[in-house]
Design an enzyme around this catalytic site. Structure first.
Site, PDB file in Angstrom:
ATOM      1  N   CYS A 104      32.808  33.650  37.207  1.00  0.00           N
ATOM      2  CA  CYS A 104      31.996  34.814  36.881  1.00  0.00           C
ATOM      3  C   CYS A 104      31.535  34.742  35.417  1.00  0.00           C
ATOM      4  O   CYS A 104      30.832  33.812  35.056  1.00  0.00           O
ATOM      5  CB  CYS A 104      32.736  36.101  37.215  1.00  0.00           C
ATOM      6  SG  CYS A 104      31.614  37.537  37.292  1.00  0.00           S
ATOM      7  N   HIS A 216      33.086  35.234  42.793  1.00  0.00           N
ATOM      8  CA  HIS A 216      34.541  35.238  42.668  1.00  0.00           C
ATOM      9  C   HIS A 216      35.156  34.530  43.875  1.00  0.00           C
ATOM     10  O   HIS A 216      35.280  35.138  44.948  1.00  0.00           O
ATOM     11  CB  HIS A 216      35.066  36.669  42.604  1.00  0.00           C
ATOM     12  CG  HIS A 216      34.799  37.357  41.313  1.00  0.00           C
ATOM     13  ND1 HIS A 216      35.662  37.284  40.235  1.00  0.00           N
ATOM     14  CD2 HIS A 216      33.758  38.121  40.901  1.00  0.00           C
ATOM     15  CE1 HIS A 216      35.174  37.984  39.232  1.00  0.00           C
ATOM     16  NE2 HIS A 216      34.011  38.495  39.607  1.00  0.00           N
ATOM     17  N   GLU A 218      38.221  33.871  44.377  1.00  0.00           N
ATOM     18  CA  GLU A 218      39.495  34.505  44.703  1.00  0.00           C
ATOM     19  C   GLU A 218      39.309  35.783  45.519  1.00  0.00           C
ATOM     20  O   GLU A 218      40.276  36.313  46.078  1.00  0.00           O
ATOM     21  CB  GLU A 218      40.292  34.796  43.431  1.00  0.00           C
ATOM     22  CG  GLU A 218      39.843  35.987  42.616  1.00  0.00           C
ATOM     23  CD  GLU A 218      38.633  35.726  41.722  1.00  0.00           C
ATOM     24  OE1 GLU A 218      38.340  36.589  40.886  1.00  0.00           O
ATOM     25  OE2 GLU A 218      37.986  34.666  41.862  1.00  0.00           O
TER      26      GLU A 218
END
Length: 235
Positions: A104, A216, A218
């Protein structure tokens, strides 16, 4: 399964290494006091990394991989990085060919500059270019979106056609570094993945030891987990 042994050595004494005995790659998630990064730590642990959240320079320098997370404002992230000398750390790792992954705003700061409300902030300068506000009817760009992956990508192997989770108002909307290299150059040009929200923007870059994603991973479900696993395995 046993493996061939030297004369006089019992076959039962030597076995092939297993996943449980193989060393897990060490990864440091750089802790510069900015943003919630626990989800990144957990995601990397789940895909096989030995993860530590720290700003300790020696540990970050020696790890197999370094992750630079980032949320919020470009200028604030740069201030946080400089506060722990993360700018020097990233530069030294890349100069030595040691892998770094930006996520990011951790990707955005790899560019020369960020422009927020007309104020320019210097980034790490690993790539030429400017990060500025998206030109779209709805900003921020928030939610799941597709990406256009170049041939030969290692990060996106197996998830080239999947969606990933974005939440950002700014992005790099061009990428020029290394794109003028001739096809027969011994230096491989960076692989750039694109997405679109009011116009094309850089969604990910693979550039030797430096990789980064605007989205992102994750928070991107199974597709993001596969991408992180691809990166961890490359270490």
């Amino acid at each position: 399964m046993t493996v061939p042994t030297a004369p006089g050595v019992s076959p039962q004494a030597v076995t092939e290494p297993t996943a449980s005995t193989a060393r897990r790659p060490s990864v440091v998630v750089l802790d510069y006091g900015f943003g919630n990064v626990r989800s990144a730590v957990r995601a990397l642990e789940r895909v096989g990394a030995d993860v530590e959240l720290t700003a300790d320079r020696a540990r970050a320098q020696d790890a197999d991989g370094l992750v630079v997370p980032g949320v919020g404002a470009f200028a604030a992230v740069m201030a946080g990085l400089r506060g722990v000398r993360g700018d020097e750390l990233v530069g030294r790792r890349l100069a030595g060919g040691r892998p770094v992954l930006g996520i990011c705003v951790g990707m955005q700061v790899m560019f020369d500059q960020g422009d927020e409300h007309g104020t320019l902030t210097d980034g790490l300068g690993e790539w030429a270019g400017l990060v500025d506000r998206l030109e779209a009817d709805v900003v921020p760009h928030m939610g799941w979106d597709t990406v256009d992956v170049p041939e030969g990508s290692v990060l996106f192997r197996g998830v080239e056609d999947e969606r990933f989770y974005f939440v950002h108002s700014y992005a790099a909307r061009s990428f020029t570094t290394g794109q003028d290299l001739p096809a027969d150059s011994p230096i491989r040009r960076p692989l750039v993945t694109w997405s679109d929200h009011g116009g094309r923007f850089v969604a990910a870059v693979e550039n030797g030891p430096l990789s980064a994603t605007q989205f992102h991973p994750e928070k991107s479900g199974d597709a993001g987990a596969t991408l992180l696993e691809n990166w961890v395995r490359s270490l």
